[in-house]
Write a protein that holds these residues in place. Sequence first.
Motif, PDB file in Angstrom:
ATOM      1  N   PRO A 102       0.707   7.390   9.756  1.00  0.00           N
ATOM      2  CA  PRO A 102       0.268   6.365   8.803  1.00  0.00           C
ATOM      3  C   PRO A 102      -0.257   7.029   7.541  1.00  0.00           C
ATOM      4  O   PRO A 102      -0.731   8.164   7.566  1.00  0.00           O
ATOM      5  CB  PRO A 102      -0.842   5.625   9.560  1.00  0.00           C
ATOM      6  N   ASN A 103      -0.159   6.317   6.432  1.00  0.00           N
ATOM      7  CA  ASN A 103      -0.609   6.833   5.144  1.00  0.00           C
ATOM      8  C   ASN A 103      -2.017   6.328   4.863  1.00  0.00           C
ATOM      9  O   ASN A 103      -2.217   5.170   4.500  1.00  0.00           O
ATOM     10  CB  ASN A 103       0.352   6.384   4.040  1.00  0.00           C
ATOM     11  N   GLY A 104      -2.981   7.214   5.027  1.00  0.00           N
ATOM     12  CA  GLY A 104      -4.369   6.823   4.810  1.00  0.00           C
ATOM     13  C   GLY A 104      -4.744   6.650   3.357  1.00  0.00           C
ATOM     14  O   GLY A 104      -5.830   6.150   3.045  1.00  0.00           O
ATOM     15  N   ASN A 105      -3.851   7.054   2.453  1.00  0.00           N
ATOM     16  CA  ASN A 105      -4.119   6.928   1.015  1.00  0.00           C
ATOM     17  C   ASN A 105      -3.289   5.830   0.358  1.00  0.00           C
ATOM     18  O   ASN A 105      -3.211   5.770  -0.877  1.00  0.00           O
ATOM     19  CB  ASN A 105      -3.850   8.264   0.312  1.00  0.00           C
ATOM     20  N   ALA A 106      -2.674   4.978   1.165  1.00  0.00           N
ATOM     21  CA  ALA A 106      -1.878   3.890   0.605  1.00  0.00           C
ATOM     22  C   ALA A 106      -2.750   2.985  -0.262  1.00  0.00           C
ATOM     23  O   ALA A 106      -3.914   2.721   0.062  1.00  0.00           O
ATOM     24  CB  ALA A 106      -1.235   3.071   1.722  1.00  0.00           C
ATOM     25  N   GLU A 107      -2.198   2.524  -1.389  1.00  0.00           N
ATOM     26  CA  GLU A 107      -2.953   1.631  -2.272  1.00  0.00           C
ATOM     27  C   GLU A 107      -3.290   0.318  -1.577  1.00  0.00           C
ATOM     28  O   GLU A 107      -4.362  -0.249  -1.779  1.00  0.00           O
ATOM     29  CB  GLU A 107      -2.151   1.366  -3.546  1.00  0.00           C
ATOM     30  N   ASP A 108      -2.360  -0.148  -0.759  1.00  0.00           N
ATOM     31  CA  ASP A 108      -2.568  -1.387  -0.015  1.00  0.00           C
ATOM     32  C   ASP A 108      -2.590  -1.030   1.474  1.00  0.00           C
ATOM     33  O   ASP A 108      -1.543  -0.915   2.109  1.00  0.00           O
ATOM     34  CB  ASP A 108      -1.442  -2.379  -0.320  1.00  0.00           C
ATOM     35  N   ILE A 109      -3.767  -0.811   2.019  1.00  0.00           N
ATOM     36  CA  ILE A 109      -3.896  -0.366   3.406  1.00  0.00           C
ATOM     37  C   ILE A 109      -3.386  -1.426   4.372  1.00  0.00           C
ATOM     38  O   ILE A 109      -2.742  -1.110   5.380  1.00  0.00           O
ATOM     39  CB  ILE A 109      -5.366  -0.007   3.729  1.00  0.00           C
ATOM     40  N   GLU A 110      -3.631  -2.688   4.072  1.00  0.00           N
ATOM     41  CA  GLU A 110      -3.158  -3.752   4.967  1.00  0.00           C
ATOM     42  C   GLU A 110      -1.638  -3.739   5.053  1.00  0.00           C
ATOM     43  O   GLU A 110      -1.066  -3.853   6.148  1.00  0.00           O
ATOM     44  CB  GLU A 110      -3.647  -5.110   4.482  1.00  0.00           C
ATOM     45  N   ALA A 111      -0.961  -3.578   3.922  1.00  0.00           N
ATOM     46  CA  ALA A 111       0.500  -3.510   3.915  1.00  0.00           C
ATOM     47  C   ALA A 111       0.981  -2.262   4.647  1.00  0.00           C
ATOM     48  O   ALA A 111       2.013  -2.293   5.339  1.00  0.00           O
ATOM     49  CB  ALA A 111       1.020  -3.515   2.478  1.00  0.00           C
ATOM     50  N   GLU A 112       0.257  -1.157   4.505  1.00  0.00           N
ATOM     51  CA  GLU A 112       0.623   0.073   5.201  1.00  0.00           C
ATOM     52  C   GLU A 112       0.517  -0.105   6.713  1.00  0.00           C
ATOM     53  O   GLU A 112       1.372   0.377   7.467  1.00  0.00           O
ATOM     54  CB  GLU A 112      -0.270   1.223   4.741  1.00  0.00           C
ATOM     55  N   CYS A 113      -0.501  -0.807   7.162  1.00  0.00           N
ATOM     56  CA  CYS A 113      -0.660  -1.054   8.593  1.00  0.00           C
ATOM     57  C   CYS A 113       0.500  -1.891   9.131  1.00  0.00           C
ATOM     58  O   CYS A 113       1.034  -1.608  10.213  1.00  0.00           O
ATOM     59  CB  CYS A 113      -1.985  -1.757   8.856  1.00  0.00           C
ATOM     60  N   ILE A 114       0.897  -2.896   8.381  1.00  0.00           N
ATOM     61  CA  ILE A 114       2.041  -3.730   8.781  1.00  0.00           C
ATOM     62  C   ILE A 114       3.314  -2.894   8.808  1.00  0.00           C
ATOM     63  O   ILE A 114       4.134  -2.992   9.733  1.00  0.00           O
ATOM     64  CB  ILE A 114       2.181  -4.931   7.827  1.00  0.00           C
ATOM     65  N   ARG A 115       3.482  -2.047   7.787  1.00  0.00           N
ATOM     66  CA  ARG A 115       4.662  -1.170   7.729  1.00  0.00           C
ATOM     67  C   ARG A 115       4.741  -0.262   8.949  1.00  0.00           C
ATOM     68  O   ARG A 115       5.806  -0.086   9.546  1.00  0.00           O
ATOM     69  CB  ARG A 115       4.623  -0.312   6.462  1.00  0.00           C
ATOM     70  N   TYR A 116       3.608   0.285   9.347  1.00  0.00           N
ATOM     71  CA  TYR A 116       3.609   1.238  10.453  1.00  0.00           C
ATOM     72  C   TYR A 116       3.960   0.552  11.764  1.00  0.00           C
ATOM     73  O   TYR A 116       4.724   1.080  12.572  1.00  0.00           O
ATOM     74  CB  TYR A 116       2.253   1.930  10.546  1.00  0.00           C
ATOM     75  N   ASP A 117       3.436  -0.635  11.987  1.00  0.00           N
ATOM     76  CA  ASP A 117       3.796  -1.381  13.197  1.00  0.00           C
ATOM     77  C   ASP A 117       5.286  -1.721  13.212  1.00  0.00           C
ATOM     78  O   ASP A 117       5.941  -1.635  14.260  1.00  0.00           O
ATOM     79  CB  ASP A 117       2.970  -2.663  13.298  1.00  0.00           C
ATOM     80  N   LYS A 118       5.830  -2.094  12.056  1.00  0.00           N
ATOM     81  CA  LYS A 118       7.258  -2.408  11.974  1.00  0.00           C
ATOM     82  C   LYS A 118       8.096  -1.155  12.226  1.00  0.00           C
ATOM     83  O   LYS A 118       9.164  -1.222  12.844  1.00  0.00           O
ATOM     84  CB  LYS A 118       7.592  -3.018  10.616  1.00  0.00           C
ATOM     85  N   LEU A 119       7.624  -0.011  11.739  1.00  0.00           N
ATOM     86  CA  LEU A 119       8.331   1.241  11.972  1.00  0.00           C
ATOM     87  C   LEU A 119       8.412   1.548  13.462  1.00  0.00           C
ATOM     88  O   LEU A 119       9.484   1.875  13.988  1.00  0.00           O
ATOM     89  CB  LEU A 119       7.613   2.384  11.256  1.00  0.00           C
ATOM     90  N   ILE A 120       7.292   1.435  14.156  1.00  0.00           N
ATOM     91  CA  ILE A 120       7.284   1.695  15.597  1.00  0.00           C
ATOM     92  C   ILE A 120       8.245   0.752  16.310  1.00  0.00           C
ATOM     93  O   ILE A 120       9.015   1.161  17.179  1.00  0.00           O
ATOM     94  CB  ILE A 120       5.859   1.553  16.164  1.00  0.00           C
ATOM     95  N   SER A 121       8.227  -0.507  15.916  1.00  0.00           N
ATOM     96  CA  SER A 121       9.128  -1.485  16.516  1.00  0.00           C
ATOM     97  C   SER A 121      10.586  -1.154  16.225  1.00  0.00           C
ATOM     98  O   SER A 121      11.453  -1.270  17.103  1.00  0.00           O
ATOM     99  CB  SER A 121       8.784  -2.886  15.994  1.00  0.00           C
ATOM    100  N   SER A 122      10.876  -0.707  14.989  1.00  0.00           N
ATOM    101  CA  SER A 122      12.256  -0.393  14.609  1.00  0.00           C
ATOM    102  C   SER A 122      12.808   0.795  15.389  1.00  0.00           C
ATOM    103  O   SER A 122      14.020   0.914  15.573  1.00  0.00           O
ATOM    104  CB  SER A 122      12.344  -0.105  13.106  1.00  0.00           C
ATOM    105  N   LEU A 123      11.924   1.663  15.865  1.00  0.00           N
ATOM    106  CA  LEU A 123      12.341   2.816  16.668  1.00  0.00           C
ATOM    107  C   LEU A 123      12.538   2.449  18.133  1.00  0.00           C
ATOM    108  O   LEU A 123      12.964   3.276  18.928  1.00  0.00           O
ATOM    109  CB  LEU A 123      11.298   3.937  16.551  1.00  0.00           C
TER     110      LEU A 123
END
Length: 249
Positions: A102-123
Amino acid sequence: MKIISAPDYESMSRKAANLISAQVILYPRSVLGLATGSTPLGIYKQLADWYRKGDLDFSKVHTVNLDEYCGLPAGSEQSYRYYMESNFFHHINIPAENYNLPNGNAEDIEAECIRYDKLISSLGGIDLQLLGIGHTGHIGFNEPDQSFDKTTHRIRLSRRTIEANARFFETPEKVPEYAVTMGIKAIMQAKKLLLAASGAEKAEILYRALFGPVTPELPASILQFHPNVTVVATEDALSVIRRQEPKLL
């Protein structure tokens, strides 16, 4: 739950690495969930040694890490990306595009959290998740709380966690107060969980996590509900379990 005892840290590392290597050999396209901290260092060293000897191939493996600090400068030696690259990824043949944190320096942390969950699901989810256990009973950076946080989220680290991690920083004041962590849902949806523990200081919390009440106030206790958990721990880390549950060891 299966509990494997090891006489010392080196043996614990080798036994845990054996389980991960078997996963990669049997399923070369495995998705591995990885952890950081002191405990996994010997595991990563052993896996890298086996890769150099030609026993392992990580070229088709994908990985997702549990967590990352918020607010560290890009390229910081205290970041978990730096930790993973310097201690593992740069010593094996995993493509850079195949490992993820996960990117702890993302400008939008909430969006980054959603992205990371989607990434895990996509794998396709996690095939084998490596875990450590913190002094507060946290897994990833899921700290004690009133409820189990299911999805990737930003967490404020407890004072005890900050103090425990201060050894990696110049002073405790330089440890970030926040981190992004994978949630309990993705961890519990992993097909296999591998919990590694070392040291007498983990004995009490390990016992409470594995045999005490299941409560979000001790996040690792949720592992009792997972159908495929293997614990590999040193004898001193298992000392309380051995005393309280002697028939299991």
